[in-house]
Design a protein around this motif. Sequence first.
Motif, short mmCIF file in Angstrom:
data_model
loop_
_atom_site.label_atom_id
_atom_site.label_comp_id
_atom_site.label_asym_id
_atom_site.label_seq_id
_atom_site.Cartn_x
_atom_site.Cartn_y
_atom_site.Cartn_z
N ALA A 9 0.87 -1.20 0.00
CA ALA A 9 0.00 0.00 0.00
C ALA A 9 0.89 1.23 0.00
O ALA A 9 2.03 1.19 0.46
CB ALA A 9 -0.93 0.01 1.22
N ASP A 54 -2.42 -7.17 -5.55
CA ASP A 54 -2.23 -6.41 -4.31
C ASP A 54 -0.76 -6.16 -4.00
O ASP A 54 -0.44 -5.64 -2.94
CB ASP A 54 -2.91 -7.11 -3.12
N VAL A 74 1.30 -0.77 -6.47
CA VAL A 74 0.53 0.40 -6.07
C VAL A 74 1.14 1.62 -6.74
O VAL A 74 2.35 1.65 -7.05
CB VAL A 74 0.55 0.56 -4.53
#
Length: 730
Positions: A542, A655, A658
Amino acid sequence: FTSDHTGVPGDTFTDVVTVVAADDEGNDASGVSNEVTVTIEDVPSVPLQVVKSVDPGSLPEPGGLFTYTVVVSNPVSNVDSIVVDSVDDVRTAPGGAVEAFDVSGSCDVAGFPVTLGPGESFECSFVVEHLGDGGDTFIDVVVASGTDDDGGDASGVSNEVSVSLTDVPSLPLDVFKLAEPDDLFEPGGGFAYGASVANPASNVDAITVSGVFDTRVDSDGTVAVVDISSSCNLSAFSPPAFPVTLQPGASFLCFFDDDHFGVPGDTFSDTVTAPGVDDDGDDATGVSNEVTVSIKDALPTLQVAKVADPDEIMDIGVVTFTITVTNTSVEPVTVTSITDSVFTDIGSRCAALIGQVLQPGQSVACVFNEQFEALGEDPFTHTNLVTVTAIDDEANVAVGSDSASVVVSPVIGSILEGMIFLDVDADGVFDPEDVPISGAPATVTHAGSDGDLGTADDDTTGVSTSTDGGFTVDPATPGVYEVVTSPDTVVATIEPELNSGFGASGATLAPTTAGVYLVTLQPDGSISGLDFGFGLIDLALAGTLDTATPTVGSTVVQTFTVTNEGAVAASSATVQVILPAGLTFQLAAADGAYDPASGVWTLPDLAPGAIAQVSLTLIVDAGTAGSQLTTTAEIATAQQFDVDSTPGNAVAGEDDIVTVDVVPTEVLDTTLATTTTAATTTTETLPKTGGDLGALAGGALVLLMAGALLLLAARDRGRRDVADKGRAGS
């Protein structure tokens, strides 16, 4: 004797007198007089009397409404009645044009014609709008048309009434000027100026503006007048070119740039002049407020980086220290001293640094070696801090420092032990419900004295797990090991989806793919990373930032966080960070290690649920205002396989990748944005930067100028009704 005779002109009346008499003898002696005739003659009527008045007698330009009053009467001295047929107003304009208007309907009679007996009258009242310039005169007379009883003309003409328009002197053009920024760090640079030119709303006359000129006074007193007419926005006028006529309340804006360079303390003053004349030819030239910008001193800054290579020594070895000094100032600095918290002779080791003149952005390095040797049976950490001092041209001092650490460990006898098991609950820890894998072969390779795998001094040993799933290498030299398992020997007891946790690279694994693990045998005999459960990691990446709209020249902090959401520990993972053009690396704070040259962040080992972070402080480069700058980060490598993504495949939506975006902005000087209440006045000042000023003129100054025009309007109504700013050298 007297006798009354009345009639109309031409009537005659005849009289004789008879005297009845007798003489003495009684004889009739009566006599009759001569005949006398009298006539009624015509008496001419005096014309109708017409008296005209006006209120007011004058008005200031451009004029307005005038009320005229007219009294029409039959003079009392007349004998005849007069029949009035109409009442007309004859008006003469300033240019001489004559025009008549029937104003009979404004009279207080039931209708025309109307008969006025001698002494009788009526009144008319009407309003006329006269518009023009100062000095204009309007002449009015009223004509009442009528005839008397004998059909004779008895029309009357009023007195002549004149009204005039008086000149209203024009206020000069209101010119207001702003500068952004109002100061810059030496040596200076580009300043953006904005000026508004307005015809005050309280003026009556339009003003014709012939051009706009900027008067510039440099720090040495040099005066220059520059025609800036081409910088003005005249799109609202037809044609959009000078000369341009501004009606009361109308305005236009001008935006232009000027470069000012100098030394700290230099000032540059500007005023804007807009020549103009009003409708009466009177001068209405406006001169703006004086705007002063200045050059301010920039404090010097240094960046010092100290690196130890290697940062770990087994028993005895030589460490190379590299000290890099970078001038992060806007002007040259001279290195004056270097000190170290441990190496007191650093001044002689790095003597070449002293006296070095570093231009902005220039770096210089000092490299020296130091030998370290383990003491006793316990490891120890050596840390030393280096401090460098420099001065700029104004003798301002800059200080930078950095430290480096080296871990020195003794070599002691050790045993390398590991275990291979079926991780039933996928928690990465051997639990009672987990199943040890017996007879699983593995190869164990020691990286040798150079600490690098794949070199000539590697030492490889083959092992096989016992009934409890364990294996042993005894003796084992402390250092880095590579353990490669061979699950193909136990395919019958391992589910494929669990077995896929063995992979070191690739997107899809078959049950026979070998698992590769890196482990470290510490000098004290402890082992990291040597339990091999057949599970999967799940690294999620993230990104956040402290601001999405940093100002040009400031810094933005981008933070990337990796979380191991999997059931087993993740080791030897790296993240590739790709910075966009427009963001320059300044410093990093990382769990693990971040290499600014390559953008590779090497993660520490992450247990299930553990996180690691790196925070990058980046400088926003000049010229980037309004651009979208995108930083991309992705898990590049991992020792274990990930449950839902593949490292380094650049597939958006996984995931482990980013992006973070920033859109740099310029910051306007709102020193003039003042809000006034009955009791207080509040002024907010925002930080400023001397970056890309062209973009500023298009947007931010327009808002400032709109606010300025509102202030001008308020100031004009009133007339008619009666910071040390800058950054701390970084």
